[in-house]
Scaffold this active site. Structure first.
Site, PDB file in Angstrom:
ATOM      1  N   GLU A   1     -10.515  34.668 -16.127  1.00  0.00           N
ATOM      2  CA  GLU A   1      -9.579  35.955 -16.486  1.00  0.00           C
ATOM      3  C   GLU A   1      -9.343  36.935 -15.247  1.00  0.00           C
ATOM      4  OE1 GLU A   1     -11.621  37.788 -19.816  1.00  0.00           O
ATOM      5  OE2 GLU A   1     -11.231  36.120 -21.212  1.00  0.00           O
TER       6      GLU A   1
ATOM      7  N   GLU B   1     -10.595  27.222 -25.224  1.00  0.00           N
ATOM      8  CA  GLU B   1     -11.169  28.140 -26.374  1.00  0.00           C
ATOM      9  C   GLU B   1     -10.350  28.152 -27.410  1.00  0.00           C
ATOM     10  OE1 GLU B   1     -12.441  31.933 -24.516  1.00  0.00           O
ATOM     11  OE2 GLU B   1     -12.931  30.824 -22.774  1.00  0.00           O
TER      12      GLU B   1
HETATM   13  C1  XIL Z   1     -16.927  35.419 -26.442  1.00  0.00           C
HETATM   14  C2  XIL Z   1     -18.131  34.758 -27.251  1.00  0.00           C
HETATM   15  O1  XIL Z   1     -17.586  33.797 -28.094  1.00  0.00           O
HETATM   16  C3  XIL Z   1     -18.939  36.100 -27.809  1.00  0.00           C
HETATM   17  O2  XIL Z   1     -19.841  35.326 -28.888  1.00  0.00           O
HETATM   18  C4  XIL Z   1     -19.346  37.002 -27.080  1.00  0.00           C
HETATM   19  O3  XIL Z   1     -20.020  38.001 -27.872  1.00  0.00           O
HETATM   20  C5  XIL Z   1     -18.272  37.585 -26.181  1.00  0.00           C
HETATM   21  O4  XIL Z   1     -17.767  36.444 -25.637  1.00  0.00           O
HETATM   22  N1  XIL Z   1     -13.030  34.682 -23.570  1.00  0.00           N
HETATM   23  C6  XIL Z   1     -13.843  33.730 -22.824  1.00  0.00           C
HETATM   24  C7  XIL Z   1     -15.308  33.859 -23.855  1.00  0.00           C
HETATM   25  O5  XIL Z   1     -14.019  33.290 -21.798  1.00  0.00           O
HETATM   26  O6  XIL Z   1     -16.222  33.661 -23.022  1.00  0.00           O
HETATM   27  C8  XIL Z   1     -15.426  34.609 -24.857  1.00  0.00           C
HETATM   28  O7  XIL Z   1     -16.436  34.535 -25.585  1.00  0.00           O
HETATM   29  C9  XIL Z   1     -14.218  34.944 -25.555  1.00  0.00           C
HETATM   30  C10 XIL Z   1     -13.035  35.304 -24.877  1.00  0.00           C
END
Ligand code: XIL
Length: 387
Positions: free
Chosen positions: A163, A270
Site C-alpha cells: 500500500e 486479498e
Molecule cells: C486486515 C486484517 O484482516 C485484520 O484482521 C486486521 O485487524 C487489519 O488488517 N489490506 C491488507 C491486510 O493488506 O493486511 C488487511 O488485513 C486488510 C487490508
C-alpha cells in the site's frame, strides 16, 4: 442455488479425503478448490492464529482440504513479529509455517514494509525527534533480514511493500513515515534487503484499489520505474477488496492486462466481496452512535437473504471467469479469510457489523458462491481424465 444440506464441512472432508486422487476422472471433478484450480493457479486463503495452531481444528481441516496456499492474516506483520526494539516473537508465524508444511501448502509472507500495523518506535529517533534516514534504513534492513532470513526456503514469496500508492492528489506515493524519512526510494531498498535475505523468494508489490484508473496508471509507472532500475520484482498483488457491483469486470480485466504487460506476474491477494451498504464519504469517526445502531447500515444480522446470496454467487462466478481467462498471467488467487465470521469486513469500515463476504458461512458451511467457484475450476481443467 440450494446448498445440498448433506455437504457440511465434515462431509466435505470425508468426500475429499476419500476421493482426492486425480484419477477420479474429470467428468465428476475433484471436490476441493485446490485440486479444481491446480492447473490454473494457486488457491490461497488468509488464516488467523487460531486456525493454524490447533485451537480451531475444524477451520484448519477445512482450510487444508480446500486451499493450496496460506497468508497469515496478521501474524507476519511488523507489530506482531517485532513489537518492541530488539524483541522478536515468531511463535504465531511459526505456527503458520508448521501448519502449511504438515498440509502441503505454500506460505505467503505478509507484509514486510507497510505504514499500518507497524509500531510507532520504528519511526522514532533520539530526543523525541523522528528517526533519521540512516536509522530507519538500518531498522528496515535488520527487520527484513531477520524475518525473511528465518523463513528462507519456507515462505515462497513476500509482500515486500504494501500500500505505498496514494489514493488521490498529485503524488504517486502516499504520505507515510517510510516516504517522509527515507524518501521515494524506500521501496527499492526494501526489495534489495529482501533479495539479500532470500535469493530464491518471490518478491511482490501489493496494493488495493488498483482497478481505479488513476491509481492503476500510477502503479504501472511506479513498478516500471523499479524494473528499469533493476529492482527484482516478481509480481504485483492486487488485493481485490471488492463490492457486489464495484469495480466493473472490465476494470478488473484491464488491471490484470496493464500489470502483466510489464512482464511480471499478477496475483489476487486479498479477495472478498463486501455485501453491506457503504457509508458514503463519511469517515468512521464521523459516524454517530445512532447511525451505528441504524439497521440500514447493518441489514443482514440474521442471515443473508436469498437475493443477495445469489448476487454474491454471481459476483464470485464472474470474477473467477475473468481470472481463469487470464490464467496465463495469474499465479495465485487468495481469499481474505476462510469464513464470514473471521472476515475483517465485519469491522471495516464500520466496526461491529455482520458481513457475508467469503465462500464459507459462520458455521463453516459452503455457500452457493463456493459451489459456483468450485464448478468454474472443475470446468477449466485442462488435464484429460486418467484411466
Ligand atoms: C486486515 C486484517 O484482516 C485484520 O484482521 C486486521 O485487524 C487489519 O488488517 N489490506 C491488507 C491486510 O493488506 O493486511 C488487511 O488485513 C486488510 C487490508
Amino acid at each position: 442455488m440450494m446448498i445440498p444440506p448433506f455437504l457440511t464441512p465434515a462431509v466435505l472432508v470425508m468426500l475429499v479425503v476419500g476421493g482426492s486422487a486425480p484419477s477420479r476422472g474429470a467428468e465428476r471433478g475433484p471436490l476441493a478448490l485446490r485440486q479444481a484450480f491446480a492447473d490454473a493457479f494457486l488457491m490461497g486463503v488468509a488464516l488467523s492464529t487460531s486456525q493454524v495452531n490447533g485451537t480451531n481444528d475444524r477451520a484448519g481441516v477445512l482450510a487444508a482440504q480446500q486451499f493450496s496456499a496460506i497468508t497469515p492474516e496478521n501474524d507476519m506483520k511488523w507489530e506482531a513479529l517485532n513489537p518492541l526494539p530488539g524483541q522478536y516473537d515468531f511463535k504465531a508465524a511459526d505456527a503458520h509455517v508448521g501448519f502449511a508444511a504438515r498440509n502441503n501448502m505454500n506460505v505467503i509472507g505478509h507484509a514486510l514494509i507497510w505504514h499500518s500495523q507497524t509500531p510507532a518506535w520504528v519511526f522514532q529517533g533520539r530526543e523525541g525527534k523522528p528517526a533519521t534516514r540512516d536509522e530507519l534504513l538500518n531498522r528496515m534492513q535488520a527487520h527484513i533480514h531477520a524475518v525473511v532470513g528465518r523463513y528462507k526456503g519456507k515462505v515462497i514469496g513476500w509482500d515486500v511493500v504494501n500500500e505505498a500508492l496514494s489514493d488521490s492528489g498529485p503524488d504517486i506515493l502516499r504520505d507515510s513515515p517510510w516516504r517522509r524519512i527515507i524518501g521515494d526510494d524506500f521501496l527499492d531498498h526494501a526489495f534489495r534487503f529482501a533479495r539479500e535475505a532470500d535469493p530464491q523468494a518471490e518478491l511482490y508489490y501489493n496494493d488495493y484499489g488498483l482497478e481505479d484508473e488513476r491509481k492503476r496508471a500510477n502503479g504501472v509507472k511506479l513498478l516500471r520505474g523499479m524494473l528499469d532500475r533493476g529492482v527484482q520484482l516478481t509480481a504485483v498483488g492486487t488485493q481485490s477488496h471488492f463490492q457486489l457491483d464495484y469495480p466493473s469486470l472490465d476494470a478488473v480485466e484491464k488491471t490484470i492486462l496493464d500489470f502483466s504487460g510489464l512482464g511480471i506476474g499478477v496475483m489476487v491477494t486479498e479477495l472478498d466481496v463486501d455485501v453491506l451498504p457503504s457509508r458514503g464519504t463519511a469517515g468512521v469517526a464521523d459516524i454517530s452512535r445512532r447511525e451505528m445502531a441504524d439497521k440500514s447500515l447493518d441489514p443482514y444480522t440474521s442471515g443473508l437473504p436469498d437475493g443477495i446470496q445469489e448476487k454474491l454467487r454471481q459476483r464470485y462466478t464472474d470474477l473467477f471467469g475473468v481470472y481463469l481467462r487470464h490464467r496465463a498471467a495469474i499465479t495465485r488467487v487468495t481469499i481474505w479469510g476462510l469464513d464470514d465470521g473471521q472476515s475483517w469486513l465485519n469491522d471495516f469500515p464500520i466496526p461491529g457489523r455482520t458481513n457475508h463476504a467469503l465462500l464459507f458461512d459462520r458455521a463453516l458451511n459452503p455457500k452457493p458462491a463456493f459451489f459456483a467457484v468450485l464448478q468454474k475450476g472443475q470446468a477449466s481443467r485442462t488435464r484429460p481424465p486418467r484411466r
